[in-house]
Design a protein around this motif. Structure first.
Motif, PDB file in Angstrom:
ATOM      1  N   LEU A  89      37.750  46.445  31.875  1.00 16.40           N
ATOM      2  CA  LEU A  89      36.907  45.606  31.257  1.00 16.40           C
ATOM      3  C   LEU A  89      35.395  46.072  31.365  1.00 16.40           C
ATOM      4  O   LEU A  89      34.698  45.914  30.442  1.00 16.40           O
ATOM      5  CB  LEU A  89      37.459  44.131  31.390  1.00 16.40           C
ATOM      6  N   SER A  90      35.094  46.373  32.614  1.00 10.68           N
ATOM      7  CA  SER A  90      33.771  46.373  33.218  1.00 10.68           C
ATOM      8  C   SER A  90      33.311  47.861  32.382  1.00 10.68           C
ATOM      9  O   SER A  90      31.925  47.878  32.069  1.00 10.68           O
ATOM     10  CB  SER A  90      33.592  46.650  34.635  1.00 10.68           C
ATOM     11  N   LYS A  91      33.998  48.833  32.155  1.00  8.49           N
ATOM     12  CA  LYS A  91      33.575  49.922  31.644  1.00  8.49           C
ATOM     13  C   LYS A  91      33.475  49.886  30.041  1.00  8.49           C
ATOM     14  O   LYS A  91      32.967  50.870  29.471  1.00  8.49           O
ATOM     15  CB  LYS A  91      34.625  51.128  31.934  1.00  8.49           C
ATOM     16  N   SER A  92      33.997  48.790  29.583  1.00 10.24           N
ATOM     17  CA  SER A  92      33.937  48.772  28.130  1.00 10.24           C
ATOM     18  C   SER A  92      32.887  47.695  27.788  1.00 10.24           C
ATOM     19  O   SER A  92      32.806  47.185  26.538  1.00 10.24           O
ATOM     20  CB  SER A  92      35.337  48.290  27.588  1.00 10.24           C
ATOM     21  N   ASP A  93      31.777  47.517  28.754  1.00  8.34           N
ATOM     22  CA  ASP A  93      30.804  46.647  28.546  1.00  8.34           C
ATOM     23  C   ASP A  93      31.192  45.204  27.892  1.00  8.34           C
ATOM     24  O   ASP A  93      30.817  44.539  27.101  1.00  8.34           O
ATOM     25  CB  ASP A  93      29.861  47.045  27.419  1.00  8.34           C
ATOM     26  N   PHE A  94      32.425  44.704  28.691  1.00  3.84           N
ATOM     27  CA  PHE A  94      33.158  43.475  28.266  1.00  3.84           C
ATOM     28  C   PHE A  94      31.868  42.242  28.925  1.00  3.84           C
ATOM     29  O   PHE A  94      31.412  42.376  29.808  1.00  3.84           O
ATOM     30  CB  PHE A  94      34.485  43.176  29.089  1.00  3.84           C
ATOM     31  N   ALA A  95      31.924  41.262  28.172  1.00  3.32           N
ATOM     32  CA  ALA A  95      30.653  40.638  28.203  1.00  3.32           C
ATOM     33  C   ALA A  95      31.434  39.061  28.297  1.00  3.32           C
ATOM     34  O   ALA A  95      30.678  37.834  28.431  1.00  3.32           O
ATOM     35  CB  ALA A  95      29.656  40.372  27.238  1.00  3.32           C
ATOM     36  N   GLY A  96      32.648  38.790  28.211  1.00  2.28           N
ATOM     37  CA  GLY A  96      33.172  37.658  28.302  1.00  2.28           C
ATOM     38  C   GLY A  96      33.630  36.986  29.652  1.00  2.28           C
ATOM     39  O   GLY A  96      33.237  37.632  30.483  1.00  2.28           O
ATOM     40  N   ALA A  97      34.518  36.201  29.587  1.00  2.00           N
ATOM     41  CA  ALA A  97      35.237  35.521  30.838  1.00  2.00           C
ATOM     42  C   ALA A  97      36.516  35.931  31.305  1.00  2.00           C
ATOM     43  O   ALA A  97      37.253  36.458  30.321  1.00  2.00           O
ATOM     44  CB  ALA A  97      34.947  34.035  30.769  1.00  2.00           C
ATOM     45  N   VAL A  98      36.647  36.228  32.399  1.00  4.39           N
ATOM     46  CA  VAL A  98      38.017  36.428  32.831  1.00  4.39           C
ATOM     47  C   VAL A  98      38.460  35.360  33.947  1.00  4.39           C
ATOM     48  O   VAL A  98      37.835  34.846  34.684  1.00  4.39           O
ATOM     49  CB  VAL A  98      38.084  37.686  33.935  1.00  4.39           C
ATOM     50  N   GLN A  99      39.725  34.606  33.306  1.00  9.17           N
ATOM     51  CA  GLN A  99      40.431  33.678  34.076  1.00  9.17           C
ATOM     52  C   GLN A  99      41.547  34.083  34.934  1.00  9.17           C
ATOM     53  O   GLN A  99      42.466  34.646  34.501  1.00  9.17           O
ATOM     54  CB  GLN A  99      40.849  32.596  33.139  1.00  9.17           C
TER      55      GLN A  99
END
Length: 125
Positions: A89-99
């Motif tokens: 996720l971090s490598k894909s520029d994910f900007a959401g939340a992780v629960q």
């Protein structure tokens, strides 16, 4: 075994919205089908589209058409699987939340959380 199930929230023609205002997307990663289904049903009842994966490996192997807004991630016996998923996720520029979801206790969750924060910090440099 890989498994990805896309389950968009149900709408009828009167509820249709323009494509620029799509429903939020949640990805649910859990090896227990009953947990995935339970979380999906709750989210769909709130108008959130969901995609389910049986494990982190199948999530990492199957590209999604759009970026999720939130990821529900089970931390099972193999905590490294969750760490790898968060790194992806971090490598894909994910900007959401992780629960994070787990019955393993707070020490395991803290380990995954620390690894996730390090991955996002590294990706942003």
């Amino acid at each position: 075994m890989s498994e990805a199930v896309s389950t968009p929230a149900k709408t009828d023609a009167a509820d249709a919205v323009p494509s620029e205002r799509r429903a939020p997307l949640a990805i649910i990663i859990d090896e227990e089908g009953s947990i995935r289904q339970f979380v999906s049903l709750i989210l769909q009842g709130s108008g959130v589209d969901t995609i389910e994966f049986i494990d982190g490996a199948s999530f990492r192997d199957v590209p999604t058409a759009r970026a999720p807004d939130v990821v529900f991630l089970n931390v099972n016996l193999e905590a490294q699987d969750a760490v790898h998923s968060i790194e992806t996720l971090s490598k894909s520029d994910f900007a959401g939340a992780v629960q994070l979801i787990s019955n393993r206790g707070s020490a395991v969750l803290e380990h995954v959380k620390d690894a996730a924060l390090a991955a996002f910090k590294e990706a942003s440099q």
